[in-house]
Enzyme design. Structure first.
Site, PDB file in Angstrom:
ATOM      1  CG  ASN A 215       8.665  -2.642 -11.009  1.00 35.44           C
ATOM      2  OD1 ASN A 215       8.307  -3.556 -11.747  1.00 35.44           O
ATOM      3  ND2 ASN A 215       7.966  -1.521 -10.854  1.00 35.44           N
ATOM      4  CG  ASP A 283       4.533   2.890  -4.845  1.00 39.39           C
ATOM      5  OD1 ASP A 283       3.511   2.756  -5.542  1.00 39.39           O
ATOM      6  OD2 ASP A 283       4.917   2.046  -4.013  1.00 39.39           O
ATOM      7  CE  LYS A 293      26.021   8.463 -18.365  1.00 39.51           C
ATOM      8  NZ  LYS A 293      27.369   8.123 -18.722  1.00 39.51           N
ATOM      9  N   PRO A 310       0.813   9.300  -9.342  1.00 41.22           N
ATOM     10  CG  PRO A 310      -0.160   9.541 -11.449  1.00 41.22           C
ATOM     11  CD  PRO A 310       1.129   9.746 -10.698  1.00 41.22           C
ATOM     12  CG  ASP A 311      -3.123   4.342  -6.175  1.00 45.23           C
ATOM     13  OD1 ASP A 311      -3.639   3.608  -7.041  1.00 45.23           O
ATOM     14  OD2 ASP A 311      -2.770   3.926  -5.056  1.00 45.23           O
ATOM     15  CB  ILE A 312      -3.215   3.854 -12.203  1.00 45.57           C
ATOM     16  CG1 ILE A 312      -2.051   4.722 -12.657  1.00 45.57           C
ATOM     17  CG2 ILE A 312      -4.125   3.501 -13.374  1.00 45.57           C
ATOM     18  CD1 ILE A 312      -0.948   3.981 -13.355  1.00 45.57           C
ATOM     19  CG  PHE A 329      -2.679  -8.026  -9.428  1.00 48.60           C
ATOM     20  CD1 PHE A 329      -3.806  -7.886 -10.220  1.00 48.60           C
ATOM     21  CD2 PHE A 329      -1.999  -9.241  -9.439  1.00 48.60           C
ATOM     22  CE1 PHE A 329      -4.256  -8.928 -11.003  1.00 48.60           C
ATOM     23  CE2 PHE A 329      -2.441 -10.292 -10.221  1.00 48.60           C
ATOM     24  CZ  PHE A 329      -3.577 -10.139 -11.006  1.00 48.60           C
ATOM     25  CE  LYS A 343      -1.124  -2.518  -0.840  1.00 53.78           C
ATOM     26  NZ  LYS A 343       0.113  -2.963  -1.463  1.00 53.78           N
ATOM     27  CE  LYS A 347      -3.408   0.649  -3.861  1.00 53.79           C
ATOM     28  NZ  LYS A 347      -2.490   1.365  -4.715  1.00 53.79           N
TER      29      LYS A 347
END
Ligand code: CTP
Length: 406
Positions: A215, A283, A293, A310-312, A329, A343, A347
């Site tokens: 991103n 995600d 390639k 994984p969700d850090i 954040f 959220k 979390k």
């Protein structure tokens, strides 16, 4: 790891350069303070300007140089009261006998003396003058008065003077002044002794050796937070995804590429008192990265199987070594405060910084408009901050973190 002392990172120093042959050393002082991450703004008194020019001071500080109390332009840009308070330390180097006498008297007859009278910030003076002037009872009494009022002093050095005399009165060497300033902040940093982990930037998840899912996060906000926390005295580990943003001075940087590597680095950096997860973590990642390639195959499209990363933040917030304060954040294009509250609870973090990234806002930009949510449930608060630079967001967040640890 960067070995520079961390305690000048993002410190705002207002340097008053008064008259004296040693004013030339202030030019090097500006450079050395800035090398250690300090932001230096300067006032050059009319005496100081006899020895060095506003042009050289401005070029080295990369900031406007203030010289005149009654400058309409200066007052419109930044009034002298704000100038006196918009800093973490006022450093007077060299401090002439004259400026110390005026400060002791409470005179306000030029910009420097007015700022010294108007400030609510700590002041540190580095006297430099002829040995007889230094030894004079008037000077010593003025210094005693200023010390009684809380002004910090770096004593002058002994040696040969420019005037040909020998004795006490030389401006100490620049590294000594820098060390004294650093020690001052080390003692005063509100987060001294605290450990912090900050995640920043995007993650890249390999599709094949030349392609990835990622991103457009620049890492600017996360890096600014790491710098601000270090500036407040915290020992900071910055875990950064691939960014072009320069690593802040005085911060231990661990570079990673993928979410899994970011998680491993974060867990390795525990235990910590503070975790700020500002990274824009991907995600999902391809279930398997191709080893060579990928080629086009006819007119058919390409399907990738993605698996969740994984969700850090969640792992840190709900893990065994949970830091006392965990800040997440949320970069959203449409969600409101209610979603953000959910959220935060999901979390398991303490605070959540919500920013609206719709329409290209925020990512890669200088400024940020955030809403800071604190706590879940009935104690929940949501504070909308005005639009400000990412550096200012970082500073304010750091001030609030420091207040939470008081
Ligand atoms: N985060 C994380 N690890 C992930 C995903 C997100 O640590 N795998 C952290 C981010 O650093 C941020 C917070 O979680 O502090 C919220 O990120 P966001 O992308 O808004 O949340 P998601 O969990 O991805 O939720 P969604 O995209 O579904 O809104």
């Amino acid at each position: 790891m960067n070995t520079l002392p961390q305690n000048l990172v993002h410190r705002r120093i207002l340097l008053i350069i008064s008259g004296g042959i040693s004013a030339y050393k202030s030019l090097d002082l500006i450079r050395r303070l800035r090398e250690r991450g300090a932001e230096v703004r300067c006032i050059l008194t009319s005496g100081g300007a006899q020895f060095i020019t506003p042009l050289s001071v401005g070029a080295l500080s990369e900031n406007k140089v203030y010289t005149d109390l009654f400058s309409l332009t200066d007052e419109q840009e930044m009034g002298h009261i704000r100038l006196a308070r918009d800093c973490d330390l006022i450093l007077v180097a060299p401090a002439s006998a004259n400026i110390m006498a005026r400060a002791a008297q409470g005179l306000a007859d030029d910009l420097a003396s007015t700022v010294l009278l108007a400030t609510d910030k700590p002041v540190m003076m580095c006297p430099a003058m002829n040995p007889a002037m230094w030894a004079h009872v008037a000077t010593q009494e003025n210094i005693a008065t200023l010390k009684r009022r809380g002004v910090h002093f770096i004593d002058p050095a002994v040696g040969d003077m420019a005037c040909g005399e020998h004795g006490t009165g030389r401006l100490p060497d620049v590294p000594e002044i820098v060390t004294a300033v650093a020690q001052f902040f080390e003692v005063s940093g509100p987060l001294r002794g605290r450990r912090a982990i900050v995640t920043s930037g995007p993650t890249h998840e390999s599709i094949d050796p030349v392609r990835f899912i990622g991103n457009i996060s620049s890492g600017r906000q996360g890096h600014a937070i790491a710098a601000a926390l270090a500036g407040a005295g915290a020992e900071v580990t910055l875990i950064s995804g691939p960014v072009s943003e320069a690593p802040p001075a005085g911060v231990q940087v661990v570079r990673v590429t993928t979410a899994q590597q970011m998680l491993e680095a974060a867990l390795k950096a525990l235990p910590a008192d503070i975790a700020v997860c500002a990274a824009a973590v991907a995600d999902y990642r391809p279930a398997e990265a191709a080893t060579s390639k990928l080629k086009k195959s006819g007119d058919l499209g390409l399907s990738l199987t993605l698996v969740q990363n994984p969700d850090i933040l969640r792992t840190i917030a709900q893990g065994n070594h949970r830091p006392a304060l965990v800040v997440g954040f949320a970069a959203e294009t449409e969600a409101g405060i209610e979603d953000a509250k959910q959220k935060l609870a999901r979390k398991g973090c303490d605070w959540l910084v919500l920013n609206d990234v719709s329409g290209g806002k925020v990512f890669g930009q200088e400024d940020n408009t955030v809403t800071v949510l604190k706590n879940a449930g009935k104690d929940a608060t949501a504070d909308v901050w005005p639009c400000m630079s990412k550096t200012d967001v970082a500073r304010r967040l750091t001030a609030e973190i420091a207040a939470a640890f008081e």
